[in-house]
Design an enzyme around this catalytic site. Structure first.
Site, PDB file in Angstrom:
ATOM      1  CE1 TYR A 205      -4.230  -1.500   0.417  1.00  0.00           C
ATOM      2  CE2 TYR A 205      -3.315  -2.666   2.312  1.00  0.00           C
ATOM      3  CZ  TYR A 205      -4.332  -2.489   1.388  1.00  0.00           C
ATOM      4  OH  TYR A 205      -5.444  -3.284   1.440  1.00  0.00           O
TER       5      TYR A 205
ATOM      6  CD  GLU B 229      -5.962  -4.447   9.108  1.00  0.00           C
ATOM      7  OE1 GLU B 229      -7.069  -4.444   8.519  1.00  0.00           O
ATOM      8  OE2 GLU B 229      -4.943  -4.935   8.596  1.00  0.00           O
TER       9      GLU B 229
ATOM     10  CG  ASN C 281      -7.930  -1.483   0.004  1.00  0.00           C
ATOM     11  OD1 ASN C 281      -7.334  -2.409  -0.536  1.00  0.00           O
ATOM     12  ND2 ASN C 281      -8.312  -1.518   1.264  1.00  0.00           N
ATOM     13  CD  GLU C 282     -10.767  -5.171   1.720  1.00  0.00           C
ATOM     14  OE1 GLU C 282     -10.560  -6.389   1.758  1.00  0.00           O
ATOM     15  OE2 GLU C 282     -10.798  -4.456   2.754  1.00  0.00           O
TER      16      GLU C 282
ATOM     17  CD  GLU D 276      -6.242  -6.996   1.296  1.00  0.00           C
ATOM     18  OE1 GLU D 276      -6.775  -7.409   2.356  1.00  0.00           O
ATOM     19  OE2 GLU D 276      -6.227  -5.799   0.956  1.00  0.00           O
TER      20      GLU D 276
ATOM     21  CE1 TYR E  45      -3.229  -8.711   9.241  1.00  0.00           C
ATOM     22  CE2 TYR E  45      -2.817 -10.810   8.186  1.00  0.00           C
ATOM     23  CZ  TYR E  45      -3.627  -9.711   8.363  1.00  0.00           C
ATOM     24  OH  TYR E  45      -4.816  -9.616   7.698  1.00  0.00           O
TER      25      TYR E  45
END
Length: 582
Positions: free
Chosen positions: A53, A99, A157-158, A234, A301
């Site tokens: 990103y 996030e 994005n989404e 993703e 993560y």
């Protein structure tokens, strides 16, 4: 010069069949000195592409002031990937989620009460245009069509998880094309009807995001995009941690099974994440569905590389599956990065916050409390002070819409905490001579996903005593970006103070190595090393340590400052060689 194209159900790279095997590395979550190490490990796992990103708020922290250095040097990151023989996927959409604080949107957008986000609203689009005018010309020489490693760019994005504004999506697409972005453009959305309906646009390649049930997810994509390569942009092989919640993990066997299922379908995949990294400073995001849930500093993560870059079981499991479908050379990892336990450090000096306000901020007067963004502040803390006349009895002090966590003091004495997720009133008795009230509010991270994206910080409505609003406030912005003006005294002068205090000590290092700062016995606050903001700590967990990469240390003395909100009995920290996720 390479060219990624689509022929039927497969990618072609320079006319030859090509499968994207990618992993997400966020340059802004990794110190630049470790970019090479993480990329070499990505390549050793059998991947051919690195994805990242690009967070708008990192690159334009103040409107019109652009920043592309150090952690923000996206051009150096991409060039390094190319030098190592990796392709690159970039996701420069204005919103990234990730996030990350405010999903990558800059906080200064919220200074305008009328600002509409992620839609065809001209004032918003004008801000996006100014950003793209600075960013995209930097990316153009890095595109594969110009001889660089970048094969593809994401438009938004989404978006289907948020809205349905096709005019907005097309505006972004056309803006990228007009600025010379002549590589493959794509969208990524969840594999659900509403998400694909909202997020897809004509002329842009669609991908899907998921963590399991690959066949079902790709079947849903096929309903909307009948031909073209299958791509999971993703592949959620782990998950992120939130304060006050258990540490999130996912078994390697599940990851192995889903990856095998995808590759058997001849699909391309991007591991989200390959290596998570760290939400240094104040840059963690937050979720808000049933309640506000801020994220922790670590972005480990539970993925293929841990927070400090060490391969995990998932790394070896993923490589084993990839070897079924791709001829790989023998595994060759770069030299391991040493971690050390430097032991305990006593914080020998202290500086109580309320004695340091003039060194940290300039006061402004307002009739009503105003949020950070109205004062040009993005992150950190903000202090609201007023004098209440007396006498008054039997009423509660109410912080109306506090975001996110406030410590309240009466005549300098701590009287309680009000949290966004627990907005209780504080009983307050006001003597005849009146009462000085100070309210220190912490921004714990703006919301990064979902319909509650607009999330100004501080006291966003007002403060009441009972039903009566209080006026005439002195406000101080405390972003804590520069602590060099603090005046410290011996730590004994701050013993067991129940107020915010800066503590300072020195760590002596003969040879810098990775380490982890442990704050047993401390409550909540921020930690800094040599002026670098490591991030938040909180005894509520789940994380018990803060990652300290070796490049942040120097031989000899290292300056440690801990800003503790609630006081500590023994001001001692320790440096250990392993993280602790509770």
């Amino acid at each position: 010069m390479s060219n990624l194209s689509i022929s039927g159900d497969q990618f072609l790279l320079d006319g030859q069949p090509f499968r994207l095997l990618s992993g997400a590395l966020h340059y802004f979550r990794i110190v630049p000195e470790y970019w090479r190490d993480r990329m070499l490990k990505l390549k050793a796992c059998g991947l051919n592409t690195v994805e990242t990103y690009i967070p708008w708020n990192l690159h334009e922290p103040e409107e019109g002031r652009f920043y592309f250095e150090g952690l923000a040097d996206i051009e150096a990151f991409v060039r390094l990937a190319g030098e190592l023989g990796l392709h690159v996927i970039l996701r420069p959409s204005p919103f990234i989620c990730a996030e990350w604080e405010f999903g990558g949107l800059p906080a200064w957008l919220l200074a305008d009460d009328n600002m509409q986000l992620r839609c065809d609203y001209k004032p918003y689009l004008s801000k996006v245009d100014a950003y793209f005018d600075e960013l995209l010309p930097r990316l153009r020489p890095l595109l594969s069509t110009q001889g660089g490693p970048v094969l593809a760019l994401q438009v938004e994005n989404e978006y289907g998880s948020y809205g349905t504004d096709k005019a907005y999506l097309n505006y972004l697409k056309e803006g990228m094309i007009a600025r010379g972005m002549d590589v493959l453009l794509f969208t990524s959305d969840g594999a659900e009807d509403r998400m694909l309906q909202g997020g897809m646009i004509d002329g842009v390649f669609a991908t899907v995001n998921f963590g399991s049930r690959a066949k079902e997810s790709f079947a849903k994509l096929r309903e909307y995009q009948p031909t073209g390569p299958l791509v999971c942009m993703e592949f959620w092989n782990g998950w992120f941690d939130r304060w006050m919640k258990p540490h999130q993990t996912r078994p390697a066997a599940e990851v192995e099974e889903t990856l095998d299922e995808m590759l058997a379908l001849d699909a391309s995949v991007n591991f989200y994440m390959f290596h998570g990294g760290t939400n240094f400073g104040f840059m963690n995001g937050a979720n808000l569905f049933d309640e506000y849930e801020p994220l922790v500093t670590s972005y480990d993560y539970d993925t293929l590389l841990d927070e400090s870059g060490r391969p995990t079981d998932k790394f070896y499991a993923a490589r084993k599956i990839i070897e079924k479908y791709v001829d790989l050379p023998p595994l060759e990892l770069p030299p391991g990065i040493e971690s050390r336990a430097y032991g305990k450090v006593r914080m020998t000096e202290c500086a109580p916050l309320f004695t340091q306000l003039d060194a940290l901020s300039h006061p402004v007067r307002r009739s009503c409390p105003e949020p950070m963004e109205k004062l040009g502040q993005a992150y950190g803390f903000i202090l609201y002070s007023t004098k209440i006349t007396g006498p008054s009895s039997g009423r509660e002090l109410i912080l109306q819409e506090v975001r996110d966590r406030a410590l309240i003091f009466a005549n300098g004495a701590y009287i309680g905490t009000v949290e966004r997720w627990n907005p209780k009133g504080i009983p307050l008795e006001v003597p005849a001579e009146g009462l000085q009230i100070d309210i220190l509010v912490e921004n714990m991270g703006r919301i990064n996903y979902g319909p509650q994206l607009r999330d100004p910080k501080g006291i966003t409505c007002g403060v009441r005593l009972g039903y009566q609003f209080l006026h005439d406030w002195t406000i101080r912005s405390l972003p804590l970006t520069d602590l060099t003006g603090l005046t410290f005294v011996p730590d004994g002068d701050c013993d067991e103070r129940l107020e915010p205090v800066f503590y300072r000590g020195s760590l002596h290092v003969d040879e810098p190595a990775d380490t982890f700062l442990r704050l047993d016995g401390w409550g909540k606050g921020q930690a800094f090393i040599n002026g670098f903001n490591l991030g938040r700590y909180w005894d509520k967990g789940p994380t018990k340590t803060l990652y300290v990469p070796a490049p942040l240390l120097r031989e000899g003395g290292n300056d440690i400052i801990v800003f503790e909100l609630h006081g500590v009995k023994e001001p001692v920290v320790s440096f250990v060689d392993q993280p602790d996720f509770g």
